[in-house]
Design an enzyme around this catalytic site. Structure first.
Site, mmCIF file in Angstrom:
data_model
loop_
_atom_site.group_PDB
_atom_site.id
_atom_site.type_symbol
_atom_site.label_atom_id
_atom_site.label_comp_id
_atom_site.label_asym_id
_atom_site.label_seq_id
_atom_site.Cartn_x
_atom_site.Cartn_y
_atom_site.Cartn_z
ATOM 1 N N GLU A 234 -6.002 7.117 -1.694
ATOM 2 C CA GLU A 234 -6.351 5.958 -0.758
ATOM 3 C C GLU A 234 -6.633 4.618 -1.152
ATOM 4 O O GLU A 234 -6.246 3.492 -1.301
ATOM 5 C CB GLU A 234 -6.990 6.287 0.539
ATOM 6 C CG GLU A 234 -6.074 7.289 1.385
ATOM 7 C CD GLU A 234 -4.680 6.515 1.775
ATOM 8 O OE1 GLU A 234 -4.690 5.234 2.388
ATOM 9 O OE2 GLU A 234 -3.727 7.406 1.922
ATOM 10 N N HIS B 117 0.758 -1.176 0.022
ATOM 11 C CA HIS B 117 -0.106 0.101 -0.070
ATOM 12 C C HIS B 117 0.827 1.353 0.075
ATOM 13 O O HIS B 117 0.514 2.307 -0.863
ATOM 14 C CB HIS B 117 -1.001 -0.087 1.175
ATOM 15 C CG HIS B 117 -1.837 1.148 1.531
ATOM 16 N ND1 HIS B 117 -3.000 1.383 1.096
ATOM 17 C CD2 HIS B 117 -1.377 2.399 1.960
ATOM 18 C CE1 HIS B 117 -3.391 2.642 1.404
ATOM 19 N NE2 HIS B 117 -2.325 3.183 1.950
ATOM 20 N N GLU B 118 1.646 1.396 0.765
ATOM 21 C CA GLU B 118 2.659 2.468 0.923
ATOM 22 C C GLU B 118 3.600 2.752 -0.428
ATOM 23 O O GLU B 118 3.732 3.706 -0.583
ATOM 24 C CB GLU B 118 3.517 2.271 2.151
ATOM 25 C CG GLU B 118 2.885 2.660 3.543
ATOM 26 C CD GLU B 118 1.911 3.485 3.763
ATOM 27 O OE1 GLU B 118 2.091 4.688 3.117
ATOM 28 O OE2 GLU B 118 1.060 3.280 4.331
ATOM 29 N N HIS C 154 1.532 4.586 -2.882
ATOM 30 C CA HIS C 154 1.488 5.586 -2.748
ATOM 31 C C HIS C 154 2.762 6.297 -3.569
ATOM 32 O O HIS C 154 2.769 7.483 -4.051
ATOM 33 C CB HIS C 154 1.523 6.251 -1.227
ATOM 34 C CG HIS C 154 0.290 6.022 -0.690
ATOM 35 N ND1 HIS C 154 -0.735 6.891 -1.048
ATOM 36 C CD2 HIS C 154 -0.245 5.343 0.525
ATOM 37 C CE1 HIS C 154 -1.855 6.772 -0.241
ATOM 38 N NE2 HIS C 154 -1.567 5.946 0.745
#
Length: 310
Positions: free
Chosen positions: A239, A166-167, A170
């Site tokens: 997100e 997930h990070e 980003h």
């Protein structure tokens, strides 16, 4: 194209629309102040001449230059700002690592190989009692991923990998750069709208300048709500993109769902209010429990992940 790739593409379009809106509002405010500065008789004519540089839009150009300078300063210091105020440790592969540190480093390497990425973000562990994570960095070369010690201890291997994915998403999507620019533009717009009305009060109140002043007075009321809504919409869109990117890299949506559920339950069962005083970092966390959070609700994120087919 998979459903996860489609949602990423759709959210990129939404992001571009929000960015365009920001730039238009930013330029419009600068032009209104320029109209007041030149004490224009007609608002429409003055705006046209300023936009076509028949009259030099001094204030508008200054606003963009100030934004540029602030962005450059933030680029140099953003990572240190994000890590400030906490005890943290860099996972340095040249040194002896614990089993957990080795594990999260291997998970990152697996994801980099899976995504065919040719850079490696710095990996940090923040000593904290709450479960969370964030990414930082203007570009790939100075990017970092930070995980709290509580997160590392309480998630299983696949859940940890999903959070790192997930990070990493980003970083791949340039979300940190985007968030920084939007925040800076918002603050400059609010400052200019709030104070510019009074800077040229000595001018004769010609109709065009007076109308521009009235519009700015209205914007003083509207802008705080408008920028908040745009920032919330933009951040929530990113997100969803990062969640989708994590599930796509994992080839499975379940680890990300389980991680979100565990983190949400941790915040529901414990009072972490005031534990982290770094507001910049709090806005970048994987999860936020605030009512007016820039993050979507866990329920909506899980629903979005659950209905996507990999």
């Amino acid at each position: 194209m998979t459903n996860f790739e489609k949602i990423i593409a759709q959210n990129k379009l939404k992001t571009n629309a929000v960015l365009a809106t920001y730039c238009v509002i930013f330029a419009f405010i600068g032009l209104l102040v320029d109209v007041i500065r030149i004490n224009a008789n007609d608002l429409g004519t003055a705006l046209f001449k300023l936009m076509t540089f028949q009259i030099f839009p001094t204030i508008t150009i200054i606003m963009f230059l100030v934004a540029f300078v602030i962005i450059v300063v933030c680029i140099q210091n953003f990572s240190s700002i994000m890590l400030s105020g906490d005890e943290y440790k860099l996972i340095d592969k040249s040194k002896v690592l614990s089993s957990k540190e080795n594990q999260i480093h291997r998970l990152l390497l697996e994801l980099l190989e899976e995504a065919k990425l040719h850079f490696e973000p710095k990996l940090y562990i923040i000593k904290a009692p709450y479960m969370n994570a964030f990414a930082s960095g203007w570009n790939e070369s100075n990017s970092l991923i930070a995980l709290t010690s509580a997160l590392i201890e309480r998630l299983d291997r696949d859940e940890l990998k999903a959070v790192i994915a997930h990070e990493l998403s980003h970083i791949r999507h340039n979300d940190i750069r985007l968030t920084m620019c939007v925040g800076i533009l918002s603050n400059i717009m609010l400052l200019v709208a709030n104070f510019s009305v009074y800077f040229f009060m000595g001018n004769r109140k010609n109709s065009g300048a007076n109308l521009a002043r009235m519009i700015l007075l209205v914007l003083q009321i509207i802008l705080p709500f408008l920028t908040l809504l745009l920032q919330m919409y933009l951040s929530r869109t990113r997100e969803y993109m990062a969640d989708s990117g994590a599930a796509f890299l994992m080839h499975d949506n379940k680890p990300m769902i389980r991680a979100l559920q565990k983190i949400s339950n941790d915040y529901a069962n414990n009072d972490y209010k005031g534990v982290d005083q770094n507001s910049t970092r709090s806005a970048a966390y994987l999860f936020s429990a605030e009512m007016f959070s820039t993050h979507p609700s866990i329920k909506n994120r899980i629903q979005s992940l659950s209905r996507r087919v990999i």
